[in-house]
Every structure is written in C-alpha cells, then in structure tokens.
Design a protein around this motif. Structure first.
Motif, PDB file in Angstrom:
ATOM      1  N   GLU A  21       0.208   0.587  -1.163  1.00 17.17           N
ATOM      2  CA  GLU A  21      -0.529  -0.622  -1.540  1.00 17.17           C
ATOM      3  C   GLU A  21      -1.036  -1.338  -0.289  1.00 17.17           C
ATOM      4  O   GLU A  21      -2.187  -1.794  -0.252  1.00 17.17           O
ATOM      5  N   LYS A  22      -0.216  -1.412   0.733  1.00 10.08           N
ATOM      6  CA  LYS A  22      -0.619  -2.057   1.981  1.00 10.08           C
ATOM      7  C   LYS A  22      -1.660  -1.224   2.727  1.00 10.08           C
ATOM      8  O   LYS A  22      -2.609  -1.770   3.283  1.00 10.08           O
ATOM      9  N   ILE A  23      -1.492   0.090   2.743  1.00  6.42           N
ATOM     10  CA  ILE A  23      -2.439   0.972   3.424  1.00  6.42           C
ATOM     11  C   ILE A  23      -3.815   0.915   2.757  1.00  6.42           C
ATOM     12  O   ILE A  23      -4.839   0.813   3.430  1.00  6.42           O
ATOM     13  N   MET A  24      -3.822   0.956   1.428  1.00  8.87           N
ATOM     14  CA  MET A  24      -5.076   1.006   0.675  1.00  8.87           C
ATOM     15  C   MET A  24      -5.626  -0.394   0.372  1.00  8.87           C
ATOM     16  O   MET A  24      -6.662  -0.520  -0.264  1.00  8.87           O
ATOM     17  N   LYS A  25      -4.939  -1.429   0.803  1.00  7.06           N
ATOM     18  CA  LYS A  25      -5.339  -2.820   0.561  1.00  7.06           C
ATOM     19  C   LYS A  25      -5.579  -3.082  -0.930  1.00  7.06           C
ATOM     20  O   LYS A  25      -6.604  -3.615  -1.334  1.00  7.06           O
ATOM     21  N   ALA A  26      -4.605  -2.661  -1.728  1.00  2.64           N
ATOM     22  CA  ALA A  26      -4.634  -2.861  -3.174  1.00  2.64           C
ATOM     23  C   ALA A  26      -3.699  -4.023  -3.507  1.00  2.64           C
ATOM     24  O   ALA A  26      -2.974  -4.519  -2.643  1.00  2.64           O
ATOM     25  N   ASP A  27      -3.724  -4.453  -4.763  1.00  5.61           N
ATOM     26  CA  ASP A  27      -2.864  -5.561  -5.175  1.00  5.61           C
ATOM     27  C   ASP A  27      -2.196  -5.187  -6.499  1.00  5.61           C
ATOM     28  O   ASP A  27      -2.821  -5.264  -7.551  1.00  5.61           O
ATOM     29  N   HIS A  28      -0.939  -4.738  -6.416  1.00  2.82           N
ATOM     30  CA  HIS A  28      -0.179  -4.331  -7.594  1.00  2.82           C
ATOM     31  C   HIS A  28       1.135  -5.093  -7.637  1.00  2.82           C
ATOM     32  O   HIS A  28       1.595  -5.613  -6.642  1.00  2.82           O
ATOM     33  N   GLY A  29       1.757  -5.064  -8.788  1.00  2.00           N
ATOM     34  CA  GLY A  29       3.080  -5.649  -8.941  1.00  2.00           C
ATOM     35  C   GLY A  29       4.165  -4.634  -8.639  1.00  2.00           C
ATOM     36  O   GLY A  29       3.890  -3.458  -8.385  1.00  2.00           O
ATOM     37  N   LEU A  30       5.406  -5.081  -8.692  1.00  2.00           N
ATOM     38  CA  LEU A  30       6.553  -4.221  -8.388  1.00  2.00           C
ATOM     39  C   LEU A  30       6.650  -3.048  -9.351  1.00  2.00           C
ATOM     40  O   LEU A  30       6.831  -1.902  -8.932  1.00  2.00           O
ATOM     41  N   LEU A  31       6.516  -3.304 -10.646  1.00  6.26           N
ATOM     42  CA  LEU A  31       6.618  -2.227 -11.632  1.00  6.26           C
ATOM     43  C   LEU A  31       5.516  -1.187 -11.433  1.00  6.26           C
ATOM     44  O   LEU A  31       5.767   0.017 -11.494  1.00  6.26           O
ATOM     45  N   THR A  32       4.301  -1.647 -11.149  1.00  5.70           N
ATOM     46  CA  THR A  32       3.193  -0.720 -10.898  1.00  5.70           C
ATOM     47  C   THR A  32       3.457   0.095  -9.644  1.00  5.70           C
ATOM     48  O   THR A  32       3.175   1.293  -9.612  1.00  5.70           O
ATOM     49  N   ASN A  33       4.002  -0.527  -8.604  1.00  6.66           N
ATOM     50  CA  ASN A  33       4.342   0.205  -7.385  1.00  6.66           C
ATOM     51  C   ASN A  33       5.372   1.297  -7.659  1.00  6.66           C
ATOM     52  O   ASN A  33       5.254   2.407  -7.150  1.00  6.66           O
ATOM     53  N   ILE A  34       6.391   0.978  -8.465  1.00  7.77           N
ATOM     54  CA  ILE A  34       7.417   1.967  -8.792  1.00  7.77           C
ATOM     55  C   ILE A  34       6.809   3.125  -9.568  1.00  7.77           C
ATOM     56  O   ILE A  34       7.025   4.298  -9.237  1.00  7.77           O
ATOM     57  N   ILE A  35       6.026   2.820 -10.583  1.00 12.71           N
ATOM     58  CA  ILE A  35       5.419   3.866 -11.419  1.00 12.71           C
ATOM     59  C   ILE A  35       4.468   4.716 -10.594  1.00 12.71           C
ATOM     60  O   ILE A  35       4.513   5.956 -10.652  1.00 12.71           O
ATOM     61  N   LEU A  36       3.583   4.075  -9.814  1.00 11.44           N
ATOM     62  CA  LEU A  36       2.645   4.830  -8.982  1.00 11.44           C
ATOM     63  C   LEU A  36       3.377   5.652  -7.932  1.00 11.44           C
ATOM     64  O   LEU A  36       2.979   6.782  -7.639  1.00 11.44           O
ATOM     65  N   GLY A  37       4.439   5.100  -7.349  1.00  7.25           N
ATOM     66  CA  GLY A  37       5.200   5.825  -6.332  1.00  7.25           C
ATOM     67  C   GLY A  37       5.848   7.082  -6.891  1.00  7.25           C
ATOM     68  O   GLY A  37       5.760   8.155  -6.298  1.00  7.25           O
ATOM     69  N   ILE A  38       6.470   6.963  -8.043  1.00  5.27           N
ATOM     70  CA  ILE A  38       7.117   8.123  -8.661  1.00  5.27           C
ATOM     71  C   ILE A  38       6.066   9.129  -9.111  1.00  5.27           C
ATOM     72  O   ILE A  38       6.177  10.331  -8.841  1.00  5.27           O
TER      73      ILE A  38
END
Length: 83
Positions: A21-38
């Motif tokens: 999210e930081k690299i791509m300069k996106a704006d997501h929430g914690l749950l979205t980060n977890i889902i996208l990461g997995i």
C-alpha cells in the motif's frame, strides 16, 4: 502461503498489504490489506511454482512474495480501472 500457519499468514498478509500500500501509494484499510496480502502471496506463489518449480519459504520469503503479489494486484486493478 507455504511453510507457515494460518495465524502467521494473516500477520504476513497484513504486513505485505501495508508495505505494498505504501509502495503503490494506495489507500486501504487493515482488512483489505490482510486480504490483499494473503491473496497476493497465493497468486504469486502459484505463479512461481508453475514457472520456477518452487517459491521462497519462511516468514521473510513469504513477506517478499506477498508484497510483490499485492503490488501486481494493485497495478492490475488500476490498469483494468483505466480501460
């Protein structure tokens, strides 16, 4: 995610999603980060196994795979969104 349990997969997925999210300069929430990461790690692990016959193991290896996978997912989403 290869070689780590479900709890570790959630932690690594959250970290991978946040870093991407930081690299791509996106704006997501914690749950979205977890889902996208997995999901990003699963997708890139599948691709790596199909192409190279193996993938990176352990926490650090899966974190790297997850970050790259999420960056690819975000870039793909942005490309489809523009079209």
């Amino acid at each position: 995610m290869e070689g780590i349990g479900w709890f570790a997969a959630i932690i690594v997925g959250a970290l991978a999603g946040w870093i991407a999210e930081k690299i791509m300069k996106a704006d997501h929430g914690l749950l979205t980060n977890i889902i996208l990461g997995i999901f990003g790690a699963l997708v890139l692990n599948f691709i790596l196994v199909a192409v190279a016959g193996g993938t990176l193991g352990g926490w650090i290896g899966q974190l790297i795979v997850g970050v790259i996978g999420v960056c690819l997912l975000i870039a793909g989403y942005r490309a489809v969104k523009r079209a």
